[in-house]
Design an enzyme around this catalytic site. Structure first.
Site, short mmCIF file in Angstrom:
data_model
loop_
_atom_site.label_atom_id
_atom_site.label_comp_id
_atom_site.label_asym_id
_atom_site.label_seq_id
_atom_site.Cartn_x
_atom_site.Cartn_y
_atom_site.Cartn_z
N GLN A 27 1.29 -1.01 0.30
CA GLN A 27 0.28 -0.11 0.06
C GLN A 27 0.55 0.94 0.21
O GLN A 27 0.53 2.50 0.26
CB GLN A 27 -1.14 0.09 1.12
CG GLN A 27 -1.93 -1.03 1.07
CD GLN A 27 -3.29 -1.31 2.29
OE1 GLN A 27 -2.29 -1.95 3.56
NE2 GLN A 27 -3.77 -0.89 2.12
N ASN A 165 -1.91 -10.90 8.43
CA ASN A 165 -2.55 -9.46 8.61
C ASN A 165 -3.62 -10.25 8.23
O ASN A 165 -4.06 -11.00 7.02
CB ASN A 165 -2.34 -8.37 8.05
CG ASN A 165 -2.72 -7.65 7.86
OD1 ASN A 165 -3.26 -6.48 8.86
ND2 ASN A 165 -3.86 -7.69 7.38
N GLU A 166 -4.53 -10.37 8.90
CA GLU A 166 -6.13 -10.69 8.79
C GLU A 166 -6.18 -11.81 7.99
O GLU A 166 -6.90 -12.37 7.03
CB GLU A 166 -6.55 -9.43 7.74
CG GLU A 166 -6.97 -7.90 8.53
CD GLU A 166 -7.64 -6.76 7.86
OE1 GLU A 166 -8.10 -6.75 6.72
OE2 GLU A 166 -7.95 -5.75 8.40
C1 BGC Z 1 -5.81 -3.87 6.05
C2 BGC Z 1 -5.90 -2.56 5.49
C3 BGC Z 1 -6.60 -2.05 4.83
C4 BGC Z 1 -7.19 -0.94 5.91
C5 BGC Z 1 -8.61 -0.27 5.75
C6 BGC Z 1 -7.69 -3.70 6.56
O1 BGC Z 1 -8.77 -4.21 6.30
O2 BGC Z 1 -5.38 -4.98 6.45
O3 BGC Z 1 -4.74 -3.51 4.51
O4 BGC Z 1 -6.02 -1.03 4.34
O5 BGC Z 1 -8.10 -2.63 6.49
O6 BGC Z 1 -9.44 -0.28 4.87
#
Ligand code: BGC
Length: 402
Positions: A27, A165-166
């Site tokens: 990002q 992540n997530e």
């Molecule tokens: C993610 C980020 C994303 C943020 C805002 C999260 O789901 O880890 O990569 O930019 O939320 O949407």
């Protein structure tokens, strides 16, 4: 009241509470042409609005980014490693890329910033996606090999590690909603198989990090929502919670913490996900403005996992920075309530340090504490940057600037 007023005891946070901000490689870095997201952004059928192209040019401007974190007075910086840079071809590790991320950790350490390192933040190298991505039978082992290689190169400098992540989103977005690569829709069998692969990858990564140099807390992060049932939606809600969240929370056994990331509330009716509640304001993402969701999810995660919670991301997409400060203040009031009830929450990370590439929505949503000029990449602090810095320095919720 001003940001310099003393913090009342009831709004102060526990000693050692980590105040930070978060980013992710794809990002902000720019030029990540060797992963599945790059291909997806350039696929005309994906629905993506634009290319990540140069991101925020953080590949070159990362020292400035670390300075911004230090300048705000935050004690932690969560950033991610781009796997496709470190391992550009299968089994080939780039020493230059490993050194690059080692330097970021070292720069954080020099400024008393705890580096919180994420090993996988949505992007997967093209060489792996070419042979099935997370459906390849050895994907978890291949990921763990990458993690081990990184651990041996700069585990001594890592402060906290987030393996994936997530972890719940790769399956649901890639194989149910079709909104992330590989863009498959409604394939529940493949979705569940990928969930299993992610869990296995996480467990192997934890072992890899623990057997390498350095001693730091290790965990995963989960995308959570405050999920509520509209009339008749109770069964669907329970099923959604199981597939989207609980399956992964059970996989944290033995971890040092769980990363909680919540941006809103979602409704479930008898047919599945239901519309937002009329009258609740929406953020730029189209999410309900629902700051109290973070408290809800932190409590739920702590109750189910029994391990400490780190709020690894929280923030709002808005052009109105005053709204950002109000939103985060409301979130922090909820965090304080949970702490009062004995919920073990160790830190809070604002998403995000910079306005950045918001995946399929491109650069339009503004989550940043700093804006980034699209032509010069100049970073400019918003009032929320100095405000969250004041919160961190006071270790407590201070009022918004007048
Ligand atoms: C993610 C980020 C994303 C943020 C805002 C999260 O789901 O880890 O990569 O930019 O939320 O949407």
């Amino acid at each position: 009241m001003s940001v310099n007023d003393p913090v009342t005891p009831e709004m102060s946070f526990p000693e050692g509470f980590l105040w930070g901000t978060a980013t992710a490689a794809h990002q902000i870095e720019g030029g990540n042409v060797n992963n599945d997201w790059w291909a997806w952004e350039h696929n005309p059928d994906s629905g993506c609005t634009e290319s990540s192209v140069d991101g925020c040019d953080s590949l070159h401007r990362w020292p400035e980014d670390v300075e911004l974190v230090a300048g705000m007075g935050l004690g932690a910086y969560r950033f991610s490693l781009e796997w496709s840079r470190i391992e550009p071809a299968e089994g080939e590790f780039s020493l230059a890329a490993l050194d690059h991320y080692r330097r970021i950790c070292a720069a954080c350490r020099e400024r008393n910033i705890v580096p919180v390192v994420t090993f996988h933040h949505f992007t997967t190298p093209t060489w792996l996606t070419a042979r099935g991505g997370w459906e390849a039978s050895d994907a978890p082992e291949v990921f763990a090999r990458f993690v081990a290689r990184v651990g041996s190169h700069f585990g001594d400098l890592i402060g906290w590690a987030c393996t994936i992540n997530e972890i719940n989103l790769i399956g649901v977005m890639g194989y149910a909603l079709g909104s992330s690569p590989p863009g498959v829709k409604d394939d529940f069998v493949r979705h569940l198989a990928v969930n299993d692969a992610m869990v296995k990858a996480h467990r192997l990564a934890v072992d890899a990090l623990r057997s390498g140099p350095g001693k730091f807390p290790v965990g995963l992060t989960l995308s959570m929502d405050e999920m509520v049932a509209d009339p008749g939606g109770e069964d669907i809600l329970a099923a959604a919670q199981e597939v989207l969240e609980d399956r992964f929370m059970r996989a944290t056994t033995g971890d040092d913490f769980m990363g909680v990331q919540c941006y809103s509330r979602v409704h479930f009716g008898p047919e599945g996900q239901a519309p937002n509640e009329p009258g609740v304001p929406l953020t730029q993402m189209g999410y309900e403005y629902w700051p109290q969701g973070v408290e809800h999810c932190a409590r739920r995660a702590a109750a189910i996992t029994g391990i400490p919670v780190l709020l690894t991301e929280s923030g709002i997409a808005t052009d109105n920075d005053t709204e950002r400060i109000t939103y985060i203040s409301e979130v922090l009031r909820g965090v304080r309530r949970a702490l009062d009830d004995g919920v073990d929450i160790r830190g809070y990370f604002v998403w995000s340090l910079l306005d950045n590439f918001e995946w399929s929505l491109g650069f339009r949503p503004k989550f940043g504490l700093h804006s980034v000029d699209p032509k010069t990449f100049a970073r400019r602090p918003k009032p929320s940057a100095s405000w969250i810095g004041a919160v961190a320095r006071a270790n407590g919720l201070v009022p918004a600037p007048a």
